[in-house]
Design a protein around this motif. Structure first.
Motif, PDB file in Angstrom:
ATOM      1  N   ASP A  65      44.189  50.044  29.877  1.00  0.00           N
ATOM      2  CA  ASP A  65      42.940  49.876  29.269  1.00  0.00           C
ATOM      3  C   ASP A  65      41.975  49.086  29.945  1.00  0.00           C
ATOM      4  O   ASP A  65      42.476  48.160  30.426  1.00  0.00           O
ATOM      5  CB  ASP A  65      42.621  49.615  27.736  1.00  0.00           C
ATOM      6  CG  ASP A  65      43.185  48.628  27.270  1.00  0.00           C
ATOM      7  OD1 ASP A  65      43.477  47.082  27.956  1.00  0.00           O
ATOM      8  OD2 ASP A  65      42.455  48.308  25.804  1.00  0.00           O
ATOM      9  N   GLY A  67      39.692  48.439  28.605  1.00  0.00           N
ATOM     10  CA  GLY A  67      38.712  47.395  27.417  1.00  0.00           C
ATOM     11  C   GLY A  67      37.670  45.915  27.394  1.00  0.00           C
ATOM     12  O   GLY A  67      37.985  45.787  28.949  1.00  0.00           O
ATOM     13  N   ASP A 114      35.729  57.656  31.407  1.00  0.00           N
ATOM     14  CA  ASP A 114      35.416  57.192  29.945  1.00  0.00           C
ATOM     15  C   ASP A 114      35.818  55.776  30.077  1.00  0.00           C
ATOM     16  O   ASP A 114      37.224  56.321  29.564  1.00  0.00           O
ATOM     17  CB  ASP A 114      35.579  58.442  29.336  1.00  0.00           C
ATOM     18  CG  ASP A 114      34.884  57.991  27.814  1.00  0.00           C
ATOM     19  OD1 ASP A 114      34.169  57.003  27.404  1.00  0.00           O
ATOM     20  OD2 ASP A 114      35.354  59.213  26.944  1.00  0.00           O
ATOM     21  N   PRO A 115      35.447  54.838  29.739  1.00  0.00           N
ATOM     22  CA  PRO A 115      36.262  53.212  29.753  1.00  0.00           C
ATOM     23  C   PRO A 115      37.196  53.237  28.235  1.00  0.00           C
ATOM     24  O   PRO A 115      37.473  52.674  27.959  1.00  0.00           O
ATOM     25  CB  PRO A 115      34.809  52.488  29.978  1.00  0.00           C
ATOM     26  CG  PRO A 115      34.122  53.588  30.892  1.00  0.00           C
ATOM     27  CD  PRO A 115      34.173  54.433  30.544  1.00  0.00           C
ATOM     28  N   SER A 116      36.289  53.752  27.261  1.00  0.00           N
ATOM     29  CA  SER A 116      36.243  53.859  25.915  1.00  0.00           C
ATOM     30  C   SER A 116      37.723  54.714  25.850  1.00  0.00           C
ATOM     31  O   SER A 116      38.213  54.493  24.559  1.00  0.00           O
ATOM     32  CB  SER A 116      35.731  54.445  24.970  1.00  0.00           C
ATOM     33  OG  SER A 116      35.520  55.519  25.247  1.00  0.00           O
ATOM     34  N   LYS A 117      38.084  55.393  26.732  1.00  0.00           N
ATOM     35  CA  LYS A 117      39.431  56.548  26.595  1.00  0.00           C
ATOM     36  C   LYS A 117      40.758  55.152  27.372  1.00  0.00           C
ATOM     37  O   LYS A 117      40.425  54.948  28.398  1.00  0.00           O
ATOM     38  CB  LYS A 117      39.509  57.624  27.228  1.00  0.00           C
ATOM     39  CG  LYS A 117      38.980  58.532  25.714  1.00  0.00           C
ATOM     40  CD  LYS A 117      38.785  59.824  25.849  1.00  0.00           C
ATOM     41  CE  LYS A 117      38.094  61.050  25.199  1.00  0.00           C
ATOM     42  NZ  LYS A 117      37.561  62.059  25.260  1.00  0.00           N
ATOM     43  N   SER A 118      41.893  55.956  27.097  1.00  0.00           N
ATOM     44  CA  SER A 118      42.830  54.943  27.934  1.00  0.00           C
ATOM     45  C   SER A 118      44.042  56.251  28.292  1.00  0.00           C
ATOM     46  O   SER A 118      45.303  56.192  28.563  1.00  0.00           O
ATOM     47  CB  SER A 118      43.443  53.719  27.452  1.00  0.00           C
ATOM     48  OG  SER A 118      42.832  53.104  27.477  1.00  0.00           O
TER      49      SER A 118
END
Length: 160
Positions: A65, A67, A114-118
């Protein structure tokens, strides 16, 4: 013998075969240089694509990810180094982005950052390679600097 026939005879064409042979040889040499250069760049690009594919697949399958821990970048970098692509290195870069795949126009999948999605990982690798032989010869005649490089890049997206 008339003066007109005297200038049209074989003595007037002496050396024409040698000139044609020299021009043919020069043209064959130019084509050989183009084939060697394009083959070298093709193989380098193919190697970069292999590195990008393997890095994206490993980062996605291992659940990387973007994050706090940025495990996707760690996994992709480790995979690239196992494939002889050292980062950071001379003119070498590796960029990782996380996001999602959506279906866009013409039913083609499109990667959205979208850095919040993996759900998917995109890896972009680039490498500077020495300028081609033909470009170096062109530099002698006023083109680009002789020691310039060409930057090749490859992109791969892997989803879960």
């Amino acid at each position: 013998m008339s003066p007109r026939l005297q200038f049209c005879g074989p003595s007037r064409q002496r050396g024409a075969i040698g000139l044609m042979a020299a021009l043919t040889f020069a043209l064959a040499l130019v084509f050989l240089l183009v084939v060697i250069d394009s083959g070298r760049l093709y193989l380098e690009k193919r190697n970069l694509q292999r590195v990008a594919d393997m890095a994206a697949l490993e980062a996605a399958t291992r659940g990387g990810d973007c994050g706090v821990g940025t495990t996707a970048l760690i996994y992709a970098t480790a995979s690239a180094q196992r494939n002889n692509f050292t980062v950071p290195g001379a003119d070498r870069t590796l960029a990782v982005a996380c996001g999602a795949l959506t279906v866009g126009a013409n039913n083609l999948r499109v990667f959205g950052v979208d850095p919040s999605k993996s759900e998917a990982v995109r890896v972009i690798v680039s490498h500077g390679v020495p300028q081609s032989l033909v470009g170096g010869i062109g530099a002698m005649f006023g083109g680009a600097p002789a020691n310039s490089t060409i930057t090749l890049s490859a992109t791969a997206v892997a989803g879960l």
